[in-house]
Design an enzyme around this catalytic site. Structure first.
Site, mmCIF file in Angstrom:
data_model
loop_
_atom_site.group_PDB
_atom_site.id
_atom_site.type_symbol
_atom_site.label_atom_id
_atom_site.label_comp_id
_atom_site.label_asym_id
_atom_site.label_seq_id
_atom_site.Cartn_x
_atom_site.Cartn_y
_atom_site.Cartn_z
ATOM 1 N N LEU A 38 -2.272 112.742 98.308
ATOM 2 C CA LEU A 38 -3.109 111.624 97.865
ATOM 3 C C LEU A 38 -3.413 111.808 96.379
ATOM 4 C CD1 LEU A 38 -5.754 111.387 100.772
ATOM 5 C CD2 LEU A 38 -3.692 109.994 100.454
ATOM 6 N N ALA A 320 -1.122 104.331 84.780
ATOM 7 C CA ALA A 320 -1.976 104.457 85.956
ATOM 8 C C ALA A 320 -3.010 103.332 86.011
ATOM 9 C CB ALA A 320 -2.684 105.810 85.920
ATOM 10 N N HIS A 445 -24.067 105.620 63.023
ATOM 11 C CA HIS A 445 -23.629 106.550 61.979
ATOM 12 C C HIS A 445 -24.215 107.927 62.235
ATOM 13 C CE1 HIS A 445 -22.412 108.036 58.093
ATOM 14 N NE2 HIS A 445 -23.643 108.490 57.896
#
Ligand code: NAI
Length: 466
Positions: A38, A320, A445
């Site tokens: 799996l 994927a 930032h």
């Protein structure tokens, strides 16, 4: 066999298992058949183990360069067997996760090889030697792909390797040759060079990562070369001889043949769909000339009740996340929900090499070919504060836009952690945001993401820090 299933999924990679979960969420009685493990290629041979290797490679590089930030590391060496164990631990933890998800969603799992026998039946030769037949209203074919080789060169798993072999290699090859500078070739070349191999890449086309924007290819080739990787483009492998414990490769470039020595050769020239023995033809599922399953709309095959997703339906992009998203849409279609095929211009493409590459949509050349009035914005990481802190000055962000309304046509990034910088562009593209919104959004930032902001500003002629 019980009363039968609403859905039988064949193949438990990111296409198959995600499709099975979506089906269970929609109340469908679902089974999944997988002959290996799996999680599929992505979890066991592809995305996950290669990224673990690449992370180990990155840590080795960080340790080597730690002195630059005042951290003294006495000596750096790579214990390749320990890297192997780390990779296996990572994979097996995620494998248990997928097993758990199948149980959680009450998805019946069958360890074996499936074959379609008519529209509503799937025969399974179970790995324990027994057989069973599953009755089902619908089938989702998600059998994926396997490495391709050259017609004249056998992959022996010993010296001539596919990516499946290389990823689970127990010993680091001193000299690695890589055939093909696509995503797989570049990722492995990058990882093995950092882990200590001497790497040569042989690519038949004039540039590495030929699917990417030309500026990206040039930057990656420069970075790989600077890291000591030998990159031969427009080069053809003419022959492979066994010599001692290694190989001699004859490579033709610019009309001259050079003999290269290597201990191992990785063949990374693309992947082919897995359809053999599936009974597709008998079930009325058409396959194209290259062996890919033909689909239409939301991934319906030519046989009613049978859908197909992922690598088995595409020459590219074989990714994927594409397989997973296609599976969700196919299953929603089966369940009668309104859905649509994926917009492939808003699909992220990532190469996890050093430096990383991330992109979506059209390259500059493709945008021009399609007739857009192209306006490009660029920003180099050498002018980004966070990149400087990280000691990663190489690379850039490039946005390709249409001058007329500022439509974002594509984004192309090379540099530190750029695979994590793509989602704002993808989200922007999917909600039809323009370069104006990207330029107006406040970016924290100091972050690497400021380079995306500045590239957007550059496209509007308002760049600040260069
Ligand atoms: P690819 O199609 O990306 O690259 C194959 C490369 O081999 C091309 O550059 C091609 O020009 C070259 N080539 C072909 N024949 C050759 C020959 N005879 N001599 C020299 N070079 C030759 O295929 P790759 O890298 O094998 O990957 C397969 C699939 O897996 C791709 O679709 C890729 O997107 C996917 N993948 C994605 C990853 C990711 O998202 N990070 C990681 C690994 C694979």
């Amino acid at each position: 066999m019980g009363d039968g299933y609403d859905l039988v999924v064949i193949g438990a990679g990111p296409g198959g298992y995600v499709g099975a979960i979506r089906a269970a969420q929609l109340g469908m009685r679902t089974a999944i058949v997988e002959r290996d493990k799996l999680g599929g290629t992505c979890l066991h041979y592809g995305c996950i183990p290669t990224k673990a290797l690449l992370h180990a490679a990155e840590v080795a590089e960080l340790a080597r360069h730690a002195g630059q930030v005042g951290v003294r590391v006495e000596s750096v060496s790579v214990d390749f067997a320990a890297v192997h164990r780390y990779r296996e631990r990572t994979v097996s933890t995620l494998h248990r996760g997928v097993e758990y998800l199948m149980r959680k969603h009450r998805i019946a799992t069958f360890a074996g090889t499936a074959r379609l026998v008519g529209r509503n039946r799937v025969h399974v030769s179970l790995n324990d030697g027994s057989e069973t037949e599953l009755e089902t209203r619908n089938v989702l074919v998600a059998t994926g792909s396997r490495p391709r080789s050259l017609p004249w060169l056998a992959v022996d798993g010993d010296r001539v390797l596919s990516s499946d072999h290389l990823v689970s290699l127990q010993e680091l090859p001193a000299r690695l040759a890589v055939l093909g500078a696509g995503v797989i070739g570049v990722e492995f070349a990058s990882a093995f060079a950092s882990l200590g191999s001497q790497v040569t890449v042989v690519e038949i086309l004039p540039r590495v990562l030929p699917g990417e924007d030309e500026e990206v290819s040039a930057a990656v080739e420069k970075a790989l070369t600077r890291r000591g990787i030998r990159v031969l483009t427009s080069a053809t492998l003419k022959g492979v001889e066994r010599a001692g414990s290694g190989l001699q490769l004859s490579v033709e470039k610019d009309g001259k043949v050079e003999v290269l020595e290597a201990d191992r050769l990785l063949i990374a020239v693309g992947r082919a769909p897995v359809t053999d023995g599936l009974g597709l033809e008998e079930a009325g599922v058409e396959v194209d000339g290259q062996g890919f399953v033909r689909t239409e709309g939301t991934y319906r095959t030519t046989a009613a009740g049978i859908w197909a997703v992922g690598d088995v339906i595409h020459a590219q992009p074989m990714l994927a996340h594409v397989a997973s998203e296609e599976a969700v849409r196919a299953v929603e279609d089966m369940a009668g929900h309104p859905t649509a095929p994926l917009d492939y211009d808003a699909v992220p493409r990532c190469t996890y090499s050093n430096p990383e590459v991330a992109s979506f949509g059209l390259t500059e050349a493709q945008a021009r070919e399609r007739g857009y009035d192209v306006r490009v914005g660029r920003f180099p990481f050498s002018a980004n504060g966070k990149a400087l802190i990280l000691g990663e000055r190489d690379g850039f962000v490039k946005v390709v836009t249409d001058a007329k309304h500022g439509e974002i046509l594509g984004m192309h990034l090379v540099g530190p952690r750029v695979t994590e910088l793509l989602p704002e562009g993808i989200l922007g593209k999917s909600v039809e945001a323009t370069i104006h919104e990207l330029a107006a959004a406040v970016h924290a930032h100091p972050t690497l993401s400021e380079a995306v902001h500045e590239a957007a500003l550059d496209a509007l002629g308002r760049v600040v820090h260069v």
